[in-house]
Design a protein around this motif. Structure first.
Motif, PDB file in Angstrom:
ATOM      1  N   VAL A 158      -4.748   3.342   5.068  1.00  0.00           N
ATOM      2  CA  VAL A 158      -4.485   2.136   4.282  1.00  0.00           C
ATOM      3  C   VAL A 158      -5.779   1.339   4.179  1.00  0.00           C
ATOM      4  N   LYS A 217       3.670   1.684   1.296  1.00  0.00           N
ATOM      5  CA  LYS A 217       4.421   1.836   2.547  1.00  0.00           C
ATOM      6  C   LYS A 217       5.643   0.934   2.479  1.00  0.00           C
ATOM      7  N   HIS A 253      -6.403   1.429   9.703  1.00  0.00           N
ATOM      8  CA  HIS A 253      -7.159   2.300   8.803  1.00  0.00           C
ATOM      9  C   HIS A 253      -6.916   3.770   9.087  1.00  0.00           C
ATOM     10  N   ALA A 257       0.837  -1.209   0.000  1.00  0.00           N
ATOM     11  CA  ALA A 257       0.000   0.000   0.000  1.00  0.00           C
ATOM     12  C   ALA A 257       0.873   1.260   0.000  1.00  0.00           C
ATOM     13  N   VAL A 303       0.783  -1.531   8.510  1.00  0.00           N
ATOM     14  CA  VAL A 303       0.452  -2.916   8.173  1.00  0.00           C
ATOM     15  C   VAL A 303       1.442  -3.820   8.906  1.00  0.00           C
ATOM     16  N   GLY A 353       5.429   0.804   6.726  1.00  0.00           N
ATOM     17  CA  GLY A 353       5.014   2.159   7.083  1.00  0.00           C
ATOM     18  C   GLY A 353       5.700   2.643   8.344  1.00  0.00           C
ATOM     19  N   SER A 358      -5.922  -2.558  -0.697  1.00  0.00           N
ATOM     20  CA  SER A 358      -4.557  -2.248  -1.134  1.00  0.00           C
ATOM     21  C   SER A 358      -3.522  -3.097  -0.410  1.00  0.00           C
ATOM     22  N   VAL A 359      -3.953  -3.868   0.592  1.00  0.00           N
ATOM     23  CA  VAL A 359      -3.015  -4.651   1.396  1.00  0.00           C
ATOM     24  C   VAL A 359      -3.070  -6.145   1.074  1.00  0.00           C
ATOM     25  N   ILE A 406      -4.226  -4.244   9.874  1.00  0.00           N
ATOM     26  CA  ILE A 406      -4.244  -3.045   9.026  1.00  0.00           C
ATOM     27  C   ILE A 406      -4.768  -1.871   9.834  1.00  0.00           C
TER      28      ILE A 406
END
Length: 170
Positions: A128, A53, A124, A51, A72, A67, A132-133, A122
């Motif tokens: 993210v 990151k 949010h 994503a 994540v 990230g 996308s993950v 994840i």
């Protein structure tokens, strides 16, 4: 070594140290079965970015983080789950069970029908999205054979055609 080379080496070492200090190691707890060979197969195939990151260093076996701060987190070797009424989705051939409330700020997904099991957390709040993950981990997770298919509650409550049972896949 010339004076210029010495100065250059010191500057480069300082720069490397400064850059590594920007993203300290992420402290995580390993899964109970993190030493399973399947986790090693997954770990060596984790992507460099998820994503958008960048991947970061972690201090636990069979884990990953992306990230800064970590948006994540992946942990392989978590206890597998059995049949569940929690939502199940298929992403690129990988069955994931949503373990948390979908409206939560931090979402947890866990693989279904694979041993060792893997969880993905994840955040949010970091902007993210699940979409996308989860696809980013498909090729790594696929190295662990799926032995059961996750079924929708519609399949098991009579809303679908018949009453299917979990079946081995591929």
């Amino acid at each position: 070594m010339s004076h210029r080379r010495t100065v250059l080496a010191v500057v480069l070492a300082g720069l490397a140290l400064a850059l590594s200090g920007c993203a300290p190691t992420v402290t995580l707890d390993p899964g109970a079965q993190a030493n399973d060979p399947g986790c090693a197969e997954i770990s060596v195939r984790l992507p460099d970015t998820v994503a958008d990151k960048a991947k970061r260093e972690t201090d636990a076996q069979a884990t990953g983080a992306w990230g800064d701060p970590a948006a994540v987190i992946l942990r392989c070797g978590v206890p597998p789950i059995g049949p569940t009424t929690k939502p199940c989705i298929d992403v690129n051939g990988i069955d994931w069970v949503l373990m948390t409330d979908p409206a939560a700020k931090t979402i947890v997904y866990q693989t279904f029908g694979r041993r060792p099991a893997t969880e993905v957390i994840i955040d949010h709040v970091a902007g993210v999205s699940d979409a996308s993950v989860l696809p980013e981990f498909s090729s790594a997770i696929a190295t662990v054979k799926q032995t059961q298919k996750c079924l929708s509650t519609l399949d098991t409550t009579g809303g679908g055609a018949g009453t299917p049972t979990p079946t081995p896949s591929r």
